[in-house]
Each structure stands twice: as structure tokens, then as C-alpha cells.
Design an enzyme around this catalytic site. Structure first.
Site, PDB file in Angstrom:
ATOM      1  N   CYS A   1       0.806  -1.300  -0.018  1.00  0.00           N
ATOM      2  CA  CYS A   1       0.164  -0.050   0.010  1.00  0.00           C
ATOM      3  C   CYS A   1       0.812   1.349  -0.071  1.00  0.00           C
ATOM      4  O   CYS A   1       0.365   2.234  -0.136  1.00  0.00           O
ATOM      5  CB  CYS A   1      -0.915  -0.034   1.237  1.00  0.00           C
ATOM      6  SG  CYS A   1      -2.024  -1.271   1.145  1.00  0.00           S
TER       7      CYS A   1
ATOM      8  N   HIS B   1      -2.457   7.233   4.095  1.00  0.00           N
ATOM      9  CA  HIS B   1      -2.919   5.935   3.495  1.00  0.00           C
ATOM     10  C   HIS B   1      -4.349   5.687   4.498  1.00  0.00           C
ATOM     11  O   HIS B   1      -4.230   5.518   5.509  1.00  0.00           O
ATOM     12  CB  HIS B   1      -1.976   4.627   3.572  1.00  0.00           C
ATOM     13  CG  HIS B   1      -2.646   3.401   3.235  1.00  0.00           C
ATOM     14  ND1 HIS B   1      -3.518   3.141   2.130  1.00  0.00           N
ATOM     15  CD2 HIS B   1      -2.561   2.176   3.750  1.00  0.00           C
ATOM     16  CE1 HIS B   1      -3.717   1.854   2.006  1.00  0.00           C
ATOM     17  NE2 HIS B   1      -3.209   1.270   3.263  1.00  0.00           N
TER      18      HIS B   1
ATOM     19  N   ASN C   1     -10.399   0.841   2.065  1.00  0.00           N
ATOM     20  CA  ASN C   1      -9.089   0.790   1.810  1.00  0.00           C
ATOM     21  C   ASN C   1      -8.739   0.440   0.573  1.00  0.00           C
ATOM     22  O   ASN C   1      -8.760  -0.841   0.007  1.00  0.00           O
ATOM     23  CB  ASN C   1      -8.197  -0.314   2.783  1.00  0.00           C
ATOM     24  CG  ASN C   1      -6.841  -0.416   2.680  1.00  0.00           C
ATOM     25  OD1 ASN C   1      -6.196  -0.014   1.450  1.00  0.00           O
ATOM     26  ND2 ASN C   1      -5.994  -0.972   3.445  1.00  0.00           N
TER      27      ASN C   1
HETATM   28  O1  UT7 Z   1      -3.186  -1.272   3.948  1.00  0.00           O
HETATM   29  C1  UT7 Z   1      -2.839  -2.166   4.806  1.00  0.00           C
HETATM   30  C2  UT7 Z   1      -3.733  -3.256   5.108  1.00  0.00           C
HETATM   31  N1  UT7 Z   1      -4.344  -3.619   6.327  1.00  0.00           N
HETATM   32  C3  UT7 Z   1      -4.554  -3.182   7.702  1.00  0.00           C
HETATM   33  O2  UT7 Z   1      -4.335  -1.701   7.578  1.00  0.00           O
HETATM   34  C4  UT7 Z   1      -5.264  -3.862   8.605  1.00  0.00           C
HETATM   35  C5  UT7 Z   1      -4.896  -3.183   9.933  1.00  0.00           C
HETATM   36  N2  UT7 Z   1      -5.921  -3.782  10.808  1.00  0.00           N
HETATM   37  C6  UT7 Z   1      -7.030  -3.366  10.992  1.00  0.00           C
HETATM   38  O3  UT7 Z   1      -7.724  -2.522  10.313  1.00  0.00           O
HETATM   39  C7  UT7 Z   1      -7.872  -4.000  12.288  1.00  0.00           C
HETATM   40  O4  UT7 Z   1      -7.106  -4.897  12.959  1.00  0.00           O
HETATM   41  C8  UT7 Z   1      -9.214  -4.888  11.659  1.00  0.00           C
HETATM   42  C9  UT7 Z   1     -10.183  -3.926  11.253  1.00  0.00           C
HETATM   43  C10 UT7 Z   1      -8.712  -5.819  10.792  1.00  0.00           C
HETATM   44  C11 UT7 Z   1      -9.597  -5.713  13.050  1.00  0.00           C
HETATM   45  O5  UT7 Z   1     -10.042  -4.950  13.846  1.00  0.00           O
HETATM   46  P1  UT7 Z   1      -9.679  -5.359  15.396  1.00  0.00           P
HETATM   47  O6  UT7 Z   1     -10.071  -4.458  16.153  1.00  0.00           O
HETATM   48  O7  UT7 Z   1      -8.101  -5.643  15.380  1.00  0.00           O
HETATM   49  O8  UT7 Z   1     -10.462  -6.717  15.676  1.00  0.00           O
HETATM   50  P2  UT7 Z   1      -9.884  -8.289  15.736  1.00  0.00           P
HETATM   51  O9  UT7 Z   1      -9.155  -8.853  14.426  1.00  0.00           O
HETATM   52  O10 UT7 Z   1      -9.093  -8.257  17.208  1.00  0.00           O
HETATM   53  O11 UT7 Z   1     -11.273  -8.991  16.036  1.00  0.00           O
HETATM   54  C12 UT7 Z   1     -11.960  -8.759  16.951  1.00  0.00           C
HETATM   55  C13 UT7 Z   1     -13.212  -9.886  16.838  1.00  0.00           C
HETATM   56  C14 UT7 Z   1     -13.098 -11.239  16.463  1.00  0.00           C
HETATM   57  O12 UT7 Z   1     -13.925 -11.948  17.386  1.00  0.00           O
HETATM   58  P3  UT7 Z   1     -13.417 -12.666  18.723  1.00  0.00           P
HETATM   59  O13 UT7 Z   1     -12.351 -13.663  18.515  1.00  0.00           O
HETATM   60  O14 UT7 Z   1     -13.254 -11.427  19.517  1.00  0.00           O
HETATM   61  O15 UT7 Z   1     -14.715 -13.469  18.797  1.00  0.00           O
HETATM   62  C15 UT7 Z   1     -13.178 -11.189  15.096  1.00  0.00           C
HETATM   63  O16 UT7 Z   1     -13.587 -12.539  14.686  1.00  0.00           O
HETATM   64  O17 UT7 Z   1     -14.155  -9.200  15.658  1.00  0.00           O
HETATM   65  C16 UT7 Z   1     -14.275 -10.247  14.827  1.00  0.00           C
HETATM   66  N3  UT7 Z   1     -14.488  -9.904  13.443  1.00  0.00           N
HETATM   67  C17 UT7 Z   1     -15.777  -9.560  12.924  1.00  0.00           C
HETATM   68  N4  UT7 Z   1     -16.923  -9.290  13.497  1.00  0.00           N
HETATM   69  C18 UT7 Z   1     -17.830  -8.706  12.696  1.00  0.00           C
HETATM   70  C19 UT7 Z   1     -13.505  -9.828  12.529  1.00  0.00           C
HETATM   71  N5  UT7 Z   1     -13.914  -9.165  11.203  1.00  0.00           N
HETATM   72  C20 UT7 Z   1     -15.404  -9.242  11.589  1.00  0.00           C
HETATM   73  C21 UT7 Z   1     -16.443  -8.498  10.802  1.00  0.00           C
HETATM   74  N6  UT7 Z   1     -17.588  -8.314  11.505  1.00  0.00           N
HETATM   75  N7  UT7 Z   1     -16.235  -8.081   9.616  1.00  0.00           N
END
Ligand code: UT7
Length: 333
Positions: A120, A260, A290
Site C-alpha cells: 500500500c 493511506h 482501503n
Molecule cells: O493497508 C494495510 C492493510 N491492512 C490494514 O491496515 C489492517 C489493519 N488492521 C485493522 O484494520 C484491524 O485490525 C481490523 C479492522 C482488521 C480488525 O479490527 P480489530 O479491532 O483488530 O479486531 P480483531 O481482529 O481483534 O477481531 C475482533 C473480533 C474477533 O472476534 P473474537 O475472536 O473476539 O470473537 C473477530 O472474529 O471481531 C471479529 N471480526 C468481525 N466481527 C464482525 C472480525 N471481522 C469481523 C467482521 N464483522 N467483519
């Protein structure tokens, strides 16, 4: 780190962007995977994204963005001497995306082009390369395109990634600017020990496409969201500090940061840690999600078009991405 020679500096003479027509809202995604609008908005700031239809050609987005940038720069197509396309996954593995953008623009046959892969951060890298080549006297005018069709390699059954991305292209015409304007400094960096935070293993030369790679879903993007999140804020802070120091500017002089657009929480955390008010940060992730290499030129293009960014403003562009790569550019608009 690089610093252009004093006097005339390369800069962005024209900026443009293009997005597909089709809009996919969070409500649409609620019907596809176990997610909610509330989760997506609170965790990412995203409300909707633009997605290519199956029969649409990604390179045409690059062509649209490039045409706008060239028109805004007030130059002729024949004045472009080099095309660099930053992208994660090209129109075809061979010959990449640049060939198709060049063809779509009906650019002269002799104009050289190449694709650049830097996650990115691709647009920041490509802009820095273009500026370096212009400063070295090799080219007078370079077209830089950030083109991304992430929808084409997103696993639409994986809620942890499919809600995050959108398709778009952005483009910039880079040339020597009038006195006092242009790119003051850039800081590029990378850390290969973190390559596995964000990757797509299948379809390359390590794991060529085969029934097995397809069955294992190796042609989809794999991401450690939390890992990227943790490193992202640090990387944005580091590269911004370095680029501003190289430009001889203090953070108080910054009029706008165009980061970004990966996650609103990442952008807010960077602003807080860096001590910049959100009022100085350009954000449009709510409408486009994104869009990887396209996100910075897309946000910059909007902010210039609507008059927020004005000639003379001090701008920081910063990004992080797969590789991992990161970097920042400081420019006087
Ligand atoms: O350009 C660079 C590319 N990537 C990035 O910049 C990504 C950077 N990271 C992020 O933006 C965040 O880490 C995410 C948005 C991807 C995730 O947010 P988070 O606050 O880090 O959530 P998490 O991964 O810790 O997940 C929390 C919970 C999980 O459930 P449990 O294990 O706590 O029960 C996930 O399974 O949220 C769940 N989850 C969802 N729930 C509803 C993950 N995706 C989803 C979803 N809808 N779409």
C-alpha cells in the site's frame, strides 16, 4: 532518505482519481458474511466501498485517473515521458498493468513504463522514484498511477478481510514545479521480517497456480489485522518524523496530512500520537474503504478539488503496507 536539490523541485502538477460505479454498502455485506454495519463502522470507519463489476477492466480505472491528472496538469499526453504504475496485483502477471494503461491512454509507443510493487506504500515509493528521476535530469514529466482492484483477490467469505477493501485508481503528473513548490523530502523504509503480516501466497513463482493452490485458497489475501495495526502507527510516525526532518520543517508547519486510508482508528491513533489535530488530516475511508496504492491520490485529489488543499500548503503523505514497506513524502503544494 532523499532530498531534492534546492531551486526547482519536482512536484505534483496535476492529480486525478477514478472509482468504479458500483457501490457496496455495509448493509450489502451484512447479507454476505456474519458482520454488522455497527462492527465495520466502529472498527474501521468504513461505510461503503466502490467495487469493479466482473466484466469491468481494472486498467480503465487507471486510464480514467490518468486522464484527469493530465487535464488538471494542463499538459498534453505527448508530454508524458515515463509511466510508473504502483499496484499490488497487476492486470496480468505479465506484462503487468502499465502496458494496459498506456494502451488505454493511446500513449506514444516509445514511452517507457513499468510496474512497481511496494504494498500500500506503492504510491509513495513511485512518487519518490519519479521525483528522483526528474531531479537527475533523466525525464521531464512522469505519470505516476496507483491502481488497485483488491476486490479481485479478496476472499468474499472471509469477514475479517472482505469488509476492508475497495477498488480505485489515482494518478499524478510529476514535473519540476515553480520556485518554492514541490517535493521537499521523502523517507522510504521497509522491514522484510514482517512480510507475512500481509500476503497472497498463491499465483507467484514460489507457488504457481495449480488445482492445489486454488483448493487451499492461496490466491486470496491473508492478513494479520492486529499485527498490521500495531506496526502501522509506529511506521507512520517514524517515516513522517524522518521526512519532515529531511525537509527542515517542523510538525507545526504542516497544513495537511494525507495518510493511506487503511483504518480510521489507525489514522486517529497516528494523529494523537504525533500530536496533530484530526482537522488537519484528510479522511475519506468512510466512502471508499482501503484502496491500497490508490488511497493517497484519491484522498489528495478530492481535497485539492474541493479547495481544502491550496497552493503553498505544506502536505505530508504517509503510508504503510505489505512487505512491510512504509514511507512519507513532504511537499509544498
Ligand atoms: O493497508 C494495510 C492493510 N491492512 C490494514 O491496515 C489492517 C489493519 N488492521 C485493522 O484494520 C484491524 O485490525 C481490523 C479492522 C482488521 C480488525 O479490527 P480489530 O479491532 O483488530 O479486531 P480483531 O481482529 O481483534 O477481531 C475482533 C473480533 C474477533 O472476534 P473474537 O475472536 O473476539 O470473537 C473477530 O472474529 O471481531 C471479529 N471480526 C468481525 N466481527 C464482525 C472480525 N471481522 C469481523 C467482521 N464483522 N467483519
Amino acid at each position: 532518505m532523499s532530498r531534492a536539490a534546492p531551486s526547482l523541485r519536482p512536484g505534483i502538477a496535476g492529480i486525478g482519481a477514478a472509482v468504479p460505479e458500483l457501490v457496496l454498502t455495509n448493509a450489502d455485506l451484512e447479507k454476505r458474511v456474519a458482520t454488522t454495519d455497527q462492527w465495520i463502522v466502529s472498527r474501521t470507519g468504513i461505510h461503503e466501498r466502490h467495487i469493479l463489476r466482473k466484466d469491468e477492466d481494472p486498467a480503465q480505472l487507471g486510464v480514467g485517473a490518468a486522464r484527469q491528472a493530465i487535464a488538471r496538469a494542463g499538459v498534453g499526453l505527448e508530454e508524458i515521458e515515463l509511466l510508473i504504475t504502483a499496484t499490488n496485483l497487476a492486470e496480468m502477471p505479465v506484462p503487468g498493468s502499465s502496458a494496459f494503461i498506456c494502451q488505454g491512454l493511446q500513449m506514444e509507443r516509445k514511452v517507457p513504463f513499468f510496474d512497481l510493487i511496494a504494498g500500500c506504500t506503492g504510491f509513495i515509493y513511485a512518487l519518490s522514484v519519479a521525483a528522483g528521476l526528474i531531479s537527475a535530469g533523466q525525464y521531464r514529466r512522469v505519470l505516476v498511477v496507483g491502481l488497485e482492484a483488491l476486490s479481485r483477490f479478496t476472499d468474499w467469505s472471509d469477514r475479517s478481510t472482505c469488509v476492508l477493501f475497495g477498488d480505485a485508481a489515482g494518478a499524478a503528473v510529476v514535473e519540476l514545479m515553480p520556485e518554492g513548490r514541490g517535493i521537499l523530502a521523502s523517507a522510504l523504509a521497509a522491514d522484510s521480517s514482517k512480510w507475512d503480516l500481509l500476503h497472497m501466497p498463491g499465483g507467484g513463482i514460489k507457488y504457481p497456480a495449480s488445482p492445489e493452490t486454488l483448493a487451499k485458497g492461496m490466491h486470496y489475501l491473508k492478513m494479520s489485522g492486529g499485527g498490521v495495526f500495531k506496526s502501522a502507527v509506529e511506521m507512520m510516525e517514524q517515516s513522517t518524523t524522518q521526512a519532515l526532518a529531511a525537509a527542515g520543517c517542523s510538525k507545526d508547519e504542516v497544513d495537511w496530512v494525507v495518510p493511506h486510508q487503511a483504518n480510521l482508528r489507525i489514522i486517529k491513533a497516528f494523529a494523537k500520537r504525533y500530536g496533530l489535530p484530526m482537522a488537519k488530516i484528510i479522511v475519506n475511508i468512510d466512502r471508499y474503504a482501503n484502496t491500497s496504492t490508490a488511497s493517497i491520490p484519491l484522498a489528495l485529489s478530492e481535497a485539492v478539488a474541493d479547495g481544502r488543499i491550496k497552493p503553498g500548503d505544506l502536505i505530508v503523505l504517509n503510508a504503510f503496507g505489505a512487505g512491510v514497506t512504509y514511507g512519507a513524502v513532504v511537499l509544498r503544494w
